[in-house]
Design a protein around this motif. Structure first.
Motif, PDB file in Angstrom:
ATOM      1  N   MET A   1      44.962  47.558  38.823  1.00  0.00           N
ATOM      2  CA  MET A   1      44.770  46.112  38.762  1.00  0.00           C
ATOM      3  C   MET A   1      43.344  45.795  38.283  1.00  0.00           C
ATOM      4  N   THR A   2      43.293  44.884  37.331  1.00  0.00           N
ATOM      5  CA  THR A   2      41.971  44.540  36.808  1.00  0.00           C
ATOM      6  C   THR A   2      41.250  43.631  37.794  1.00  0.00           C
ATOM      7  N   LEU A   3      39.933  43.518  37.596  1.00  0.00           N
ATOM      8  CA  LEU A   3      39.115  42.684  38.491  1.00  0.00           C
ATOM      9  C   LEU A   3      39.581  41.237  38.418  1.00  0.00           C
ATOM     10  N   ARG A   4      39.908  40.796  37.195  1.00  0.00           N
ATOM     11  CA  ARG A   4      40.289  39.399  37.023  1.00  0.00           C
ATOM     12  C   ARG A   4      41.559  39.081  37.808  1.00  0.00           C
ATOM     13  N   ARG A   5      42.531  39.992  37.710  1.00  0.00           N
ATOM     14  CA  ARG A   5      43.782  39.733  38.434  1.00  0.00           C
ATOM     15  C   ARG A   5      43.551  39.753  39.933  1.00  0.00           C
ATOM     16  N   ARG A   6      42.644  40.647  40.345  1.00  0.00           N
ATOM     17  CA  ARG A   6      42.340  40.718  41.763  1.00  0.00           C
ATOM     18  C   ARG A   6      41.725  39.401  42.231  1.00  0.00           C
ATOM     19  N   LEU A   7      40.805  38.886  41.405  1.00  0.00           N
ATOM     20  CA  LEU A   7      40.153  37.613  41.745  1.00  0.00           C
ATOM     21  C   LEU A   7      41.185  36.506  41.809  1.00  0.00           C
ATOM     22  N   ARG A   8      42.111  36.511  40.802  1.00  0.00           N
ATOM     23  CA  ARG A   8      43.097  35.446  40.766  1.00  0.00           C
ATOM     24  C   ARG A   8      43.970  35.483  42.015  1.00  0.00           C
ATOM     25  N   ARG A   9      44.307  36.706  42.415  1.00  0.00           N
ATOM     26  CA  ARG A   9      45.164  36.823  43.586  1.00  0.00           C
ATOM     27  C   ARG A   9      44.427  36.342  44.824  1.00  0.00           C
ATOM     28  N   ALA A  10      43.094  36.581  44.883  1.00  0.00           N
ATOM     29  CA  ALA A  10      42.335  36.231  46.086  1.00  0.00           C
ATOM     30  C   ALA A  10      41.856  34.785  46.046  1.00  0.00           C
ATOM     31  N   ARG A  11      42.260  34.023  45.001  1.00  0.00           N
ATOM     32  CA  ARG A  11      41.719  32.685  44.818  1.00  0.00           C
ATOM     33  C   ARG A  11      42.048  31.788  46.007  1.00  0.00           C
ATOM     34  N   GLY A  12      43.280  31.804  46.459  1.00  0.00           N
ATOM     35  CA  GLY A  12      43.694  30.939  47.561  1.00  0.00           C
ATOM     36  C   GLY A  12      42.850  31.150  48.810  1.00  0.00           C
ATOM     37  N   PRO A  13      42.830  32.385  49.330  1.00  0.00           N
ATOM     38  CA  PRO A  13      42.016  32.636  50.525  1.00  0.00           C
ATOM     39  C   PRO A  13      40.549  32.286  50.319  1.00  0.00           C
ATOM     40  N   LEU A  14      39.996  32.604  49.113  1.00  0.00           N
ATOM     41  CA  LEU A  14      38.589  32.293  48.852  1.00  0.00           C
ATOM     42  C   LEU A  14      38.357  30.799  48.941  1.00  0.00           C
TER      43      LEU A  14
END
Lengths: 363, 434
Positions: free
Chosen positions: A1-14
């Motif tokens: 998983m790329t960093l960007r996808r990881r960030l996108r997935r964590a967007r809600g909790p963040l």
């Protein structure tokens, strides 16, 4: 998983986390700007004491706020110490006050504070009519503040007074205000509040009490400070250690449930894609583009093919030959097979149904 | 190492003891120490999973898809301590090893058999994962645990659901045989034998030369050609990967092709023809050439063939077919009938194939598209019908193009493909086109 996808997935909790932090900051800042609550020296709400402090400062009295016993110990004879909540005083706080050389004003003290600081004054039950009548007439004691105040509206606690202490506004053996040496006991916090400062003799009473010396130490003891028993100390030993052992038992249960019987088995699975996906995609494109003309042409061509198959004609046979059914149908059939493009989706749906009917009715 | 529910229960009871009797640090530490000692004793006294000998009774299990197979692990305990506990024979999820955890009680020096039932849900050859043994101590508080690989494989063969079509097609084959035996020579027949004339025989089949040498009239009999060569070629490229059928119950096109290929092989082998097999995408994935009994060989070879998401190399496919089939053969190619794939892949290489062989192309039609084409009543349904009609029209065009070049084409939905291909084979055989 790329960093960007990881960030996108964590967007809600963040986002939620950021919202909580911002809300917390806003609340903290708003709370810090204006003190709130009873006897808060900077308080501007009805229960605060901002007005009294402002007037004192105007009259040249220095008002400092203290929260710890150490701040009180150094208070000299030129200082009046106002203890806002004597019930919060721990033993250390009471000791500090007893050793301070300053005048002390206790606001609605409880038994412990009275015993240590004001010998001769004890808490008492208020007679019912004292509360209902409200205004008590003459002070009847030599306290300058009481003399200045005159008749007064006092509610709250009352005290039994015995020598060497002197009670003011005494009625039926109890007094809401008492003096013992350098210590004044006041049964009610109301006279100090913004709301009640201008009633009856409240202003005179409080100003005279606090304005006697050039400095006022506004002592707000911290809750729980000064050696108060903590919650943990109050819990019975059995419950406490039983809970500790129960937590350990929880750990054992986690180990029991968490241990798998052998590792997880992974498997490479083949790709599964429906073959009709492209057809469905094309249908969605037609629909989004509103390609009614093209759709109608395709439906008509298909109807022609089916008609031709039924009649045993080549697919490119002329419309007249294809629609050679009964005379009455012929015009309608020609219109169906060669008419104008439908103007909306409903017309397209109708066209499809009518083409079906035409093919079915053809022998 | 593993702890048991009993250990957790003991800790909870310990909590009660601490709470009611000894509410102090000493109480907690005492209970913890007692538990630890008990656990250590249990671990020391437990049988050793590492000392067990584990072996699989059969290294390879063969099973048809949707049928059940059993695999057995033999647990031998050569140590001097009894082993009581659990054993799990783990397999990949698609092997369907439900109930793979068994109780185990092996006294010292004895052996036990542990049988796990597999109900595979996916074709192919799957290797067993690990076998895990958990041996409890005498107190049942803690266990020793060890996982070990015990080699074993299960080969899941294609389901061959079209077997049910075989008897009727074999009957047709025999009928073909019998009919030809009394009729005159035609294309697709070969000389069988001479026999005496009986009334009813076609007079045209009298062999006058043989009759002259005999006292009786003698007729020649003919039978359908035998010992022809059928080469089944499976395209396992991306067109074989698409799921056909309604909704989630769809199966890849390859499964339908496999089924049809197996029926054809069974039929042709009984018909006295030689059957070979190739599975090709960008490389040759499976190949069965010159097998004496082609059906089992093909079933085994095809068990592990999966569609790959690449464009099939049709040049490679044609070249392989030409080298493998030296004499004139019936080449049955199972491939996709998509316009672009056929135009760019198959059509350029048709020439040499048709020059040498008879080519039968079988494509799997998608019932989902067929039902989409019938959609009416709403805008969405009608646009779906339009798209499906376009797809069907393209497919018809492809089939037409191939047929004009002399290719036999079968285009059928998955459950009708196998009988359709078998029927076409019988028709070709009857016409002597093999």
């Amino acid at each position: 998983m790329t960093l960007r996808r990881r960030l996108r997935r964590a967007r809600g909790p963040l986002l939620v986390g950021a919202l909580v932090v911002v809300a917390g900051l806003v609340l903290a800042l708003a709370g810090a700007r204006a003190g709130q609550g009873l006897l808060e020296p900077g308080g501007v709400d009805p229960a605060g004491s901002g007005a009294l402090v402002a007037v004192l400062r105007e009259q040249g009295v220095r008002v400092d706020v203290a929260t710890r016993p150490e701040d009180v110990v150094g208070a000299g004879p030129d200082t009046t110490v106002l203890v806002a909540f004597p019930a919060r005083l721990g033993p250390t706080g009471r000791l500090a006050l007893a050793h301070a050389g300053a005048d002390v004003v206790l606001v609605a003290p409880d038994g412990a504070a009275l015993e240590d600081l004001v010998p001769g004054v004890r808490a008492a039950q208020a007679p019912p009519d004292l509360l209902t009548t409200g205004v008590v007439p003459a002070p009847g004691c030599p306290l300058p503040a009481a003399l200045a105040a005159g008749p007064l509206a006092l509610d709250g606690a009352v005290y039994e007074v015995a020598p060497p202490a002197v009670g003011c506004y005494a009625a039926e053996g109890v007094a809401p205000l008492a003096v013992s040496g350098r210590t004044v006991v006041l049964g009610s916090a109301t006279p100090f509040t913004n709301e009640a400062l201008d009633r009856a003799g409240n202003a005179a009473l409080t100003m005279t009490l606090l304005g006697a010396h050039p400095r006022v130490l506004w002592y707000l003891p911290e809750p729980g400070a000064g050696g108060e028993t903590s919650l943990v100390d109050l819990v019975p030993r059995g419950w406490l250690w039983g809970t500790v052992m129960l937590l350990l038992a929880g750990g054992v249960t986690a180990l029991w449930r968490g241990r798998r019987l052998g590792p997880v088995v992974a498997e490479r699975l083949p790709v599964r894609v429906a073959a009709a996906e492209t057809t469905r995609g094309r249908a969605a494109l037609y629909r989004r583009l509103g390609a009614r003309g093209r759709a109608a042409a395709i439906l008509r061509a298909d109807a022609r093919r089916r008609l031709a198959a039924r009649r045993g004609l080549p697919p490119d046979a002329p419309t007249e030959a294809l629609a050679a059914a009964p005379e009455t149908l012929r015009a309608a059939a020609k219109d169906l097979l060669e008419g104008p493009d439908p103007t909306d989706d409903a017309a397209l749906v109708r066209l499809a149904d009518e083409l079906d009917r035409l093919v079915r009715s053809t022998p | 190492m593993a702890l048991s529910g009993r250990a957790a229960l003991a800790a909870v009871v310990g909590a009660l003891v601490v709470g009611l009797l000894v509410p102090s640090v000493a109480g907690v530490l005492g209970i913890v120490a007692a538990l630890l000692v008990a656990v250590v004793i249990d671990l020391v006294r437990a049988g050793s999973p590492a000392a067990l000998h584990l072996e699989r009774a059969e290294e390879l299990v063969q099973v048809r898809l949707s049928e059940e197979a059993a695999t057995t692990v033999v647990v031998v305990n050569p140590s001097r301590r009894r082993v009581v506990g659990l054993v799990r024979d783990a397999w990949p999820p698609s092997c369907g090893a439900a109930g793979d955890v068994h109780r185990l009680d092996v006294p010292a020096g004895e052996r036990r058999r542990v049988t796990t039932t597999l109900r595979p849900t996916r074709r192919g050859e799957h290797a067993a994962a690990t076998v895990t043994v958990r041996a409890w101590g005498p107190l049942g508080l803690a266990a020793r645990q060890r996982s070990r690989a015990v080699p074993g494989r299960v080969r899941v063969l294609p389901e061959f659901a079209s077997r049910r079509h075989l008897p009727s097609r074999l009957a047709r084959l025999r009928e073909l045989d019998g009919r030809r035996a009394v009729q005159v020579r035609e294309a697709g027949t070969e000389f069988d034998s001479l026999r005496e004339y009986v009334r009813g025989d076609d007079v045209r089949s009298i062999d006058w030369r043989a009759s002259a040498r005999s006292t009786d009239l003698v007729v020649r009999t003919w039978r359908p050609e035998r010992d022809r060569h059928v080469l089944v070629v499976l395209d396992t490229g991306r067109t074989a990967a698409g799921l056909v059928g309604e909704g989630t119950s769809g199966a890849p096109r390859l499964d339908a092709s496999l089924d049809a290929a197996l029926l054809l092989a069974a039929l042709a082998a009984r018909g006295g023809d030689r059957v070979d097999l190739l599975a090709v995408d960008r490389a040759v994935r499976a190949s069965v050439i010159g097998a004496r009994d082609p059906l089992p060989a093909m079933t085994a070879a095809l068990s592990g063939v999966e569609p790959t998401l690449v464009e099939t190399d049709m040049r490679l496919l044609a070249a392989t077919v030409l080298t493998r089939a030296s004499r004139r053969s019936l080449v049955v190619l199972f491939t996709g009938l998509d316009d672009a794939a056929v135009a760019e892949g198959l059509e350029p290489v048709l020439g040499p194939l048709l020059h040498r062989h008879t080519l039968l192309v079988a494509g799997v039609a998608d019932p989902a598209v067929a039902s989409l084409a019938l959609g009416r009543g709403s805008g969405e349904a009608v646009y779906g019908a339009v798209a499906a009609t376009v797809a069907a029209e393209e497919r018809r065009a492809v089939v037409g193009r191939l047929q004009r070049r002399g290719v036999e084409v079968v285009d059928a939905p998955p459950d009708e493909l196998a009988p359709a291909v078998a029927d076409r084979y019988l028709a070709l055989k009857a016409r002597g086109r093999l």
